[in-house]
Motif scaffolding. Structure first.
Motif, PDB file in Angstrom:
ATOM      1  N   ILE A 115     -14.971   0.653   8.576  1.00  0.00           N
ATOM      2  CA  ILE A 115     -14.489   1.295   7.232  1.00  0.00           C
ATOM      3  C   ILE A 115     -15.188   1.017   6.206  1.00  0.00           C
ATOM      4  CG2 ILE A 115     -12.277   1.691   6.191  1.00  0.00           C
ATOM      5  CD1 ILE A 115     -12.234   2.675   8.945  1.00  0.00           C
ATOM      6  N   PHE A 116     -15.346  -0.427   5.998  1.00  0.00           N
ATOM      7  CA  PHE A 116     -16.126  -0.871   4.669  1.00  0.00           C
ATOM      8  C   PHE A 116     -17.258  -1.712   5.299  1.00  0.00           C
ATOM      9  CE2 PHE A 116     -11.653  -0.574   3.175  1.00  0.00           C
ATOM     10  CZ  PHE A 116     -11.942   0.195   2.113  1.00  0.00           C
TER      11      PHE A 116
ATOM     12  N   ASN B 272       0.825  -1.142   0.005  1.00  0.00           N
ATOM     13  CA  ASN B 272       0.159  -0.066  -0.177  1.00  0.00           C
ATOM     14  C   ASN B 272       0.635   1.142  -0.216  1.00  0.00           C
ATOM     15  OD1 ASN B 272      -2.161  -1.659  -0.201  1.00  0.00           O
ATOM     16  ND2 ASN B 272      -3.017  -1.049   1.980  1.00  0.00           N
TER      17      ASN B 272
ATOM     18  N   SER C 112      -9.876   9.215   3.902  1.00  0.00           N
ATOM     19  CA  SER C 112      -9.630   8.282   2.677  1.00  0.00           C
ATOM     20  C   SER C 112      -8.206   8.338   2.579  1.00  0.00           C
ATOM     21  CB  SER C 112     -10.550   8.719   1.750  1.00  0.00           C
ATOM     22  OG  SER C 112     -10.038   8.206   0.532  1.00  0.00           O
ATOM     23  N   VAL C 113      -7.665   7.104   2.693  1.00  0.00           N
ATOM     24  CA  VAL C 113      -6.243   6.850   2.284  1.00  0.00           C
ATOM     25  C   VAL C 113      -5.973   7.372   0.720  1.00  0.00           C
ATOM     26  CG1 VAL C 113      -4.452   5.306   2.283  1.00  0.00           C
ATOM     27  CG2 VAL C 113      -6.036   5.212   4.042  1.00  0.00           C
ATOM     28  N   GLY C 114      -6.712   6.732   0.263  1.00  0.00           N
ATOM     29  CA  GLY C 114      -6.534   7.104  -1.419  1.00  0.00           C
ATOM     30  C   GLY C 114      -6.763   8.664  -1.899  1.00  0.00           C
TER      31      GLY C 114
ATOM     32  N   ASP D 248      -7.300  -3.655   7.320  1.00  0.00           N
ATOM     33  CA  ASP D 248      -6.889  -4.805   6.758  1.00  0.00           C
ATOM     34  C   ASP D 248      -6.471  -6.047   7.421  1.00  0.00           C
ATOM     35  OD1 ASP D 248      -7.411  -3.295   4.311  1.00  0.00           O
ATOM     36  OD2 ASP D 248      -5.409  -2.693   3.929  1.00  0.00           O
TER      37      ASP D 248
ATOM     38  N   ARG E 221      -8.097  -0.934  -8.109  1.00  0.00           N
ATOM     39  CA  ARG E 221      -8.782   0.176  -7.354  1.00  0.00           C
ATOM     40  C   ARG E 221      -7.595   1.331  -7.462  1.00  0.00           C
ATOM     41  NH1 ARG E 221     -13.091   2.850  -5.053  1.00  0.00           N
ATOM     42  NH2 ARG E 221     -12.322   4.385  -3.697  1.00  0.00           N
TER      43      ARG E 221
ATOM     44  N   ARG F  53     -17.389   1.345  -2.110  1.00  0.00           N
ATOM     45  CA  ARG F  53     -16.101   2.228  -2.647  1.00  0.00           C
ATOM     46  C   ARG F  53     -16.262   3.310  -3.484  1.00  0.00           C
ATOM     47  NH1 ARG F  53     -11.067  -1.940  -1.965  1.00  0.00           N
ATOM     48  NH2 ARG F  53     -10.247  -0.250  -1.147  1.00  0.00           N
ATOM     49  N   PRO F  54     -17.069   4.310  -3.181  1.00  0.00           N
ATOM     50  CA  PRO F  54     -17.432   5.430  -4.312  1.00  0.00           C
ATOM     51  C   PRO F  54     -15.850   6.159  -4.546  1.00  0.00           C
ATOM     52  CG  PRO F  54     -18.235   6.018  -2.119  1.00  0.00           C
ATOM     53  CD  PRO F  54     -17.775   4.487  -2.113  1.00  0.00           C
ATOM     54  N   VAL F  55     -15.996   7.181  -5.186  1.00  0.00           N
ATOM     55  CA  VAL F  55     -14.722   8.111  -5.423  1.00  0.00           C
ATOM     56  C   VAL F  55     -15.158   9.511  -5.514  1.00  0.00           C
ATOM     57  CG1 VAL F  55     -13.668   6.565  -7.153  1.00  0.00           C
ATOM     58  CG2 VAL F  55     -15.256   7.882  -7.977  1.00  0.00           C
ATOM     59  N   ASP F  56     -16.396   9.916  -4.411  1.00  0.00           N
ATOM     60  CA  ASP F  56     -16.746  11.240  -4.338  1.00  0.00           C
ATOM     61  C   ASP F  56     -15.567  12.084  -3.900  1.00  0.00           C
ATOM     62  OD1 ASP F  56     -17.412   9.277  -2.232  1.00  0.00           O
ATOM     63  OD2 ASP F  56     -18.446  11.108  -1.582  1.00  0.00           O
ATOM     64  N   LEU F  57     -14.810  11.473  -2.732  1.00  0.00           N
ATOM     65  CA  LEU F  57     -13.995  12.382  -1.989  1.00  0.00           C
ATOM     66  C   LEU F  57     -12.794  12.897  -3.059  1.00  0.00           C
ATOM     67  CD1 LEU F  57     -13.683   9.988   1.103  1.00  0.00           C
ATOM     68  CD2 LEU F  57     -15.135  12.314   0.911  1.00  0.00           C
TER      69      LEU F  57
HETATM   70  C1  UD1 Z   1      -6.588   1.924   1.288  1.00  0.00           C
HETATM   71  C2  UD1 Z   1      -5.760   0.675   1.029  1.00  0.00           C
HETATM   72  C3  UD1 Z   1      -6.647  -0.672   1.659  1.00  0.00           C
HETATM   73  C4  UD1 Z   1      -7.352  -0.163   2.819  1.00  0.00           C
HETATM   74  C5  UD1 Z   1      -8.170   1.165   3.056  1.00  0.00           C
HETATM   75  C6  UD1 Z   1      -8.473   1.520   4.561  1.00  0.00           C
HETATM   76  C7  UD1 Z   1      -4.414   0.736  -0.655  1.00  0.00           C
HETATM   77  C8  UD1 Z   1      -4.010   0.361  -2.021  1.00  0.00           C
HETATM   78  N1  UD1 Z   1      -5.568   0.203  -0.304  1.00  0.00           N
HETATM   79  O1  UD1 Z   1      -7.769   1.751   0.350  1.00  0.00           O
HETATM   80  O2  UD1 Z   1      -5.990  -1.702   1.659  1.00  0.00           O
HETATM   81  O3  UD1 Z   1      -8.446  -1.111   3.234  1.00  0.00           O
HETATM   82  O4  UD1 Z   1      -7.097   2.060   2.487  1.00  0.00           O
HETATM   83  O5  UD1 Z   1      -7.316   1.451   5.308  1.00  0.00           O
HETATM   84  O6  UD1 Z   1      -3.701   1.471   0.049  1.00  0.00           O
HETATM   85  N2  UD1 Z   1     -14.736   6.434   0.420  1.00  0.00           N
HETATM   86  C9  UD1 Z   1     -15.478   7.180   0.169  1.00  0.00           C
HETATM   87  N3  UD1 Z   1     -15.437   8.282  -0.892  1.00  0.00           N
HETATM   88  C10 UD1 Z   1     -14.275   8.122  -1.499  1.00  0.00           C
HETATM   89  C11 UD1 Z   1     -12.987   7.213  -1.300  1.00  0.00           C
HETATM   90  C12 UD1 Z   1     -13.447   6.475  -0.174  1.00  0.00           C
HETATM   91  O7  UD1 Z   1     -16.589   7.078   0.540  1.00  0.00           O
HETATM   92  O8  UD1 Z   1     -14.211   8.805  -2.544  1.00  0.00           O
HETATM   93  C13 UD1 Z   1     -15.002   5.535   1.607  1.00  0.00           C
HETATM   94  C14 UD1 Z   1     -14.448   4.077   1.378  1.00  0.00           C
HETATM   95  O9  UD1 Z   1     -15.735   3.599   0.704  1.00  0.00           O
HETATM   96  C15 UD1 Z   1     -14.503   3.465   2.560  1.00  0.00           C
HETATM   97  C16 UD1 Z   1     -13.722   4.689   3.272  1.00  0.00           C
HETATM   98  O10 UD1 Z   1     -13.809   5.979   2.631  1.00  0.00           O
HETATM   99  O11 UD1 Z   1     -15.501   3.419   3.242  1.00  0.00           O
HETATM  100  C17 UD1 Z   1     -12.083   4.388   3.418  1.00  0.00           C
HETATM  101  O12 UD1 Z   1     -11.551   4.215   2.130  1.00  0.00           O
HETATM  102  P1  UD1 Z   1     -10.147   4.577   1.785  1.00  0.00           P
HETATM  103  O13 UD1 Z   1      -9.372   4.871   2.882  1.00  0.00           O
HETATM  104  O14 UD1 Z   1     -10.112   5.541   0.757  1.00  0.00           O
HETATM  105  O15 UD1 Z   1      -9.484   3.315   1.107  1.00  0.00           O
HETATM  106  P2  UD1 Z   1      -8.617   3.053  -0.161  1.00  0.00           P
HETATM  107  O16 UD1 Z   1      -7.874   4.251   0.048  1.00  0.00           O
HETATM  108  O17 UD1 Z   1      -9.301   2.710  -1.295  1.00  0.00           O
END
Ligand code: UD1
Length: 430
Positions: free
Chosen positions: A339-340, A23, A174-176, A317, A102, A131-135
């Motif tokens: 989280i999920f 990650n 959100s990490v991503g 995780d 993703r 797992r939306p992308v709104d953020l």
């Molecule tokens: C990263 C990790 C994944 C880990 C997760 C949470 C990588 C490659 N993957 O995933 O292994 O399980 O962090 O620690 O690093 N969300 C929204 N809108 C958005 C983006 C996220 O609602 O635009 C929500 C997601 O659905 C979830 C929460 O935010 O409920 C956290 O997700 P996020 O931290 O973004 O996970 P990833 O970055 O995808």
């Protein structure tokens, strides 16, 4: 399709080398799109997700050369990889590539910062919730990007002259989205302040690498990150930090089977909350010069309740793996996933091994059983698959895990690492 056969019942004893963090490696690789110089990453794990991202980056014009080398004879295959993106040849990340992983969606940040435009397919990845992308969209819009969604793609365009620094507070951690906004802001005009940022160690690792490339980022690891935009970034050399999820997974495996294992090349500070939960379950964990030593001798597994949370909380995780461990505890434990919303697919597979688990909303109640019994099970996602391995290691008889391609996305040479510690685990290819 490969399967993994486990004959349970053996203790784990020996040394397990911990790989570089998947990650962290993924966003670090994506950061290579931000510069026309060479970014060299050391300690890159050999994983299906890394290989997939190599293909995706190649499609955008990144020239990639891999130095495969054993860091220590027979123990680690950490690789050094050089990424050079003289020109971005394509600002489109197509569905065929993005849908497989993703995190490849994250190229949207650097493409937008460097080229002023990106067309990126909406992502796929593990089936653990919507797992939306709104953020991401709101964050990039705050930097001035215009964004429209068209036929499953996000079309993003920066204002003339490039993205503009701004203050943006994420409504949810959100990490991503933190990785993406941080990367995009490195080359924006002016200063960006990200509020409610993710504090994960992988965010800090990315910021450290970006700073080595000439970015001006402060506050990574806290919930407020400040990025002063610069006009260009240069190359750098960076070592990927150890994988805290792999570390926690093997620590839980030892807590499950009993034994004495040194996890080499890792750092307990990356996963304190998880280690504390494993200690409460009955394992002794101590720091050593090279990493961590995990021991469980004699005593059984105690029930421990955990709730997943963003860092520094208990990582989502490691939730499935901890549930695997709790299936053999001496009492009743509860695991709450915050989280999920759909990350309990391992429950029914663990039940096939004799685990007693009931679900109520986001909480699983696990009634420990004295023994599990091997059975055929199916991996459903990356972390769920390894929870089945943990349970299989302590089950009587044979457990056959199918769909191990999930496992190969995130665990480097798992069967070899376990076998060297005395487990009976083999890959069966058909
Ligand atoms: C990263 C990790 C994944 C880990 C997760 C949470 C990588 C490659 N993957 O995933 O292994 O399980 O962090 O620690 O690093 N969300 C929204 N809108 C958005 C983006 C996220 O609602 O635009 C929500 C997601 O659905 C979830 C929460 O935010 O409920 C956290 O997700 P996020 O931290 O973004 O996970 P990833 O970055 O995808």
């Amino acid at each position: 399709m490969d399967r993994i056969r486990i004959k349970g019942g053996n203790e784990l004893n020996g040394v397990i080398p911990i790989s570089g963090a998947k990650n962290a490696a993924l966003p670090l690789m994506i950061a290579s799109l931000l510069t026309d110089d060479t970014l060299t990453l050391e300690n890159v794990p050999h994983l299906a997700d890394v290989e997939q991202l190599i293909r995706i980056l190649g499609n955008h014009g990144v020239d990639i050369s891999v130095n495969g080398r054993r860091e220590r004879q027979g123990e680690s295959y950490a690789r050094t990889i050089h990424f050079t993106c003289r020109n971005i040849v394509d600002t489109t990340a197509p569905y065929e590539l993005v849908s497989k992983m993703r995190a490849s969606f994250w190229v949207i940040g650097p493409l937008l910062a460097r080229e002023g435009q990106a067309r990126v397919s909406l992502p796929g990845g593990c089936a653990i919730g919507t797992r939306p992308v709104d953020l991401f969209i709101e964050g990039l819009k705050a930097l001035g990007a215009e964004i429209e969604i068209d036929s499953g793609y996000i079309n993003a365009t920066a204002p003339k002259g490039g993205l503009i620094g701004a203050r943006y507070v994420f409504p949810k951690v959100s990490v991503g989205a933190t990785h993406v906004l941080m990367m995009a802001a490195t080359r924006a005009r002016g200063t960006t302040v990200i509020g409610n940022a993710a504090r994960e160690p992988e965010v800090v690792d990315l910021a450290t690498c970006l700073n080595a490339m000439g970015a001006k980022i402060s506050g990574a690891g806290t919930s407020t990150i400040t990025i002063e935009g610069v006009s260009t970034l240069s190359g750098a050399r960076h070592r990927v930090l150890p994988d805290r999820i792999e570390t926690g997974t093997y620590a839980m495996a030892v807590a499950m089977t009993g034994g004495d294992v040194t996890l080499e090349g890792t750092d307990g500070a990356l996963l304190e909350t998880a280690l504390e939960a494993i200690r409460r379950a009955g394992a002794e964990i101590t720091k050593t010069e090279s990493g961590l030593r995990v021991v469980r001798n004699g005593g059984g597994i105690k029930p421990v309740d955990v709730v997943t949370d963003p860092f520094p909380g208990f990582p989502t995780d490691l939730q499935a793996q901890f549930m695997g461990l709790m299936t053999k505890s001496s009492g009743v434990s509860h695991i709450t996933e915050t989280i999920f919303e759909n990350r309990f697919m391992h429950v029914q597979e663990l039940a096939r091994l004799g685990a007693r688990i009931s679900l109520s909303g986001q909480t699983a109640k696990i009634e420990g059983v004295p023994k599990l019994k091997g059975a055929p099970v199916m991996a459903t996602d990356l972390r769920a698959s390894v929870s089945l391995v943990i349970a299989g290691l302590a089950a009587e008889g044979e457990t056959m895990v199918s769909r191990v391609y999930h496992l190969d996305r995130g665990f480097e040479r798992l069967e070899e690492k376990l076998t060297r510690c005395g487990a009976i685990v083999e890959r069966v290819s058909e």
